[in-house]
Design an enzyme around this catalytic site. Structure first.
Site, mmCIF file in Angstrom:
data_model
loop_
_atom_site.group_PDB
_atom_site.id
_atom_site.type_symbol
_atom_site.label_atom_id
_atom_site.label_comp_id
_atom_site.label_asym_id
_atom_site.label_seq_id
_atom_site.Cartn_x
_atom_site.Cartn_y
_atom_site.Cartn_z
ATOM 1 N N GLU A 177 40.592 33.860 18.534
ATOM 2 C CA GLU A 177 39.681 32.774 18.925
ATOM 3 C C GLU A 177 38.331 32.872 18.206
ATOM 4 O O GLU A 177 37.754 31.852 17.826
ATOM 5 C CB GLU A 177 39.489 32.782 20.444
ATOM 6 N N ASN A 195 36.953 22.597 33.808
ATOM 7 C CA ASN A 195 36.496 23.825 34.462
ATOM 8 C C ASN A 195 35.342 24.514 33.734
ATOM 9 O O ASN A 195 35.170 25.723 33.837
ATOM 10 C CB ASN A 195 37.681 24.768 34.709
ATOM 11 N N HIS A 254 35.411 28.347 28.902
ATOM 12 C CA HIS A 254 36.620 29.070 28.474
ATOM 13 C C HIS A 254 36.214 30.472 28.062
ATOM 14 O O HIS A 254 35.123 30.679 27.535
ATOM 15 C CB HIS A 254 37.272 28.366 27.270
ATOM 16 N N LYS A 293 32.380 23.921 27.780
ATOM 17 C CA LYS A 293 33.262 22.769 27.560
ATOM 18 C C LYS A 293 32.506 21.435 27.684
ATOM 19 O O LYS A 293 31.382 21.394 28.201
ATOM 20 C CB LYS A 293 34.429 22.831 28.563
ATOM 21 N N TYR A 344 44.430 25.846 21.232
ATOM 22 C CA TYR A 344 45.231 26.071 22.447
ATOM 23 C C TYR A 344 46.729 26.110 22.141
ATOM 24 O O TYR A 344 47.536 25.812 23.036
ATOM 25 C CB TYR A 344 44.940 24.978 23.472
HETATM 26 P P1 CMP Z 1 41.007 27.750 29.744
HETATM 27 O O1 CMP Z 1 40.482 29.043 30.219
HETATM 28 O O2 CMP Z 1 40.248 27.032 28.685
HETATM 29 O O3 CMP Z 1 42.520 27.958 29.232
HETATM 30 C C1 CMP Z 1 43.473 26.944 29.250
HETATM 31 C C2 CMP Z 1 42.999 25.729 29.976
HETATM 32 O O4 CMP Z 1 44.018 24.864 30.399
HETATM 33 C C3 CMP Z 1 42.312 26.141 31.267
HETATM 34 O O5 CMP Z 1 41.093 26.771 31.005
HETATM 35 C C4 CMP Z 1 42.234 24.821 31.990
HETATM 36 O O6 CMP Z 1 41.157 24.013 31.515
HETATM 37 C C5 CMP Z 1 43.543 24.189 31.551
HETATM 38 N N1 CMP Z 1 44.561 24.323 32.590
HETATM 39 C C6 CMP Z 1 45.141 25.448 33.016
HETATM 40 N N2 CMP Z 1 46.054 25.180 33.978
HETATM 41 C C7 CMP Z 1 46.029 23.834 34.146
HETATM 42 C C8 CMP Z 1 46.731 22.954 34.982
HETATM 43 N N3 CMP Z 1 47.656 23.381 35.847
HETATM 44 N N4 CMP Z 1 46.441 21.636 34.881
HETATM 45 C C9 CMP Z 1 45.537 21.186 34.009
HETATM 46 N N5 CMP Z 1 44.827 22.001 33.165
HETATM 47 C C10 CMP Z 1 45.080 23.308 33.249
#
Ligand code: CMP
Length: 140
Positions: A127, A113, A116, A10, A50
């Site tokens: 995906e 984070n 993904h 990311k 998403y």
């Molecule tokens: P990812 O695995 O990319 O899948 C969906 C993404 O949404 C997740 O990682 C986080 O980056 C984001 N995400 C999931 N839960 C939350 C949350 N409660 N608040 C903000 N971002 C979130």
């Protein structure tokens, strides 16, 4: 059984110059890149990717973040790749991720984070196809 999964390094991890470390950990875990590309998503590309999260309160901020800078998208192949990649990433929230996992090492918070990964075989098919035509995924 060899399986494919989609990984995204990311914008936060690209900005921190963590691309090499993350790919090294994929290779070390036996998750081999079989397709790879750097790109910057538009907001609408991130929204399409998403789409399952469209109703979530964090959808706008997540897709704004994902379009905020370059990402690296990869297809990883290996035995049980979907589950093993998720274990390597750790919990969605880096604060809850096991020590040594990608998100514990490189993530900042539940939104920023670092990585993904597809969460099921159906999601992986969608995906991977979202970013790579079949001819761009190699056999190794
Ligand atoms: P990812 O695995 O990319 O899948 C969906 C993404 O949404 C997740 O990682 C986080 O980056 C984001 N995400 C999931 N839960 C939350 C949350 N409660 N608040 C903000 N971002 C979130």
């Amino acid at each position: 059984m060899s399986e494919r999964t989609l990984a995204i390094i990311k914008p936060d991890a690209v900005k921190k110059d963590a691309i090499g470390d993350i790919i090294k950990r994929y290779e070390g875990a036996g998750l081999r890149p079989v397709a790879m590309r750097m790109l910057r998503m538009s907001k609408s590309t991130a929204e399409g990717f998403y789409a399952v999260h469209r109703a979530r309160p964090f959808f706008d901020s997540l897709t704004t973040f994902m379009a905020s800078g370059p990402v690296v998208v990869l297809v990883l192949a290996g035995d049980n790749a979907i589950k093993r990649h998720r274990e390597l990433m750790g919990a969605t929230d880096p604060a809850k991720a096991d020590p040594g996992t990608l998100r514990a090492v490189h993530g900042t918070n539940i939104e920023f984070n670092a990585v993904h990964g597809s969460d099921s075989a159906d999601t992986a098919r969608f995906e991977i196809g979202y970013f790579f035509p079949e001819m761009d995924v190699v056999a190794r």
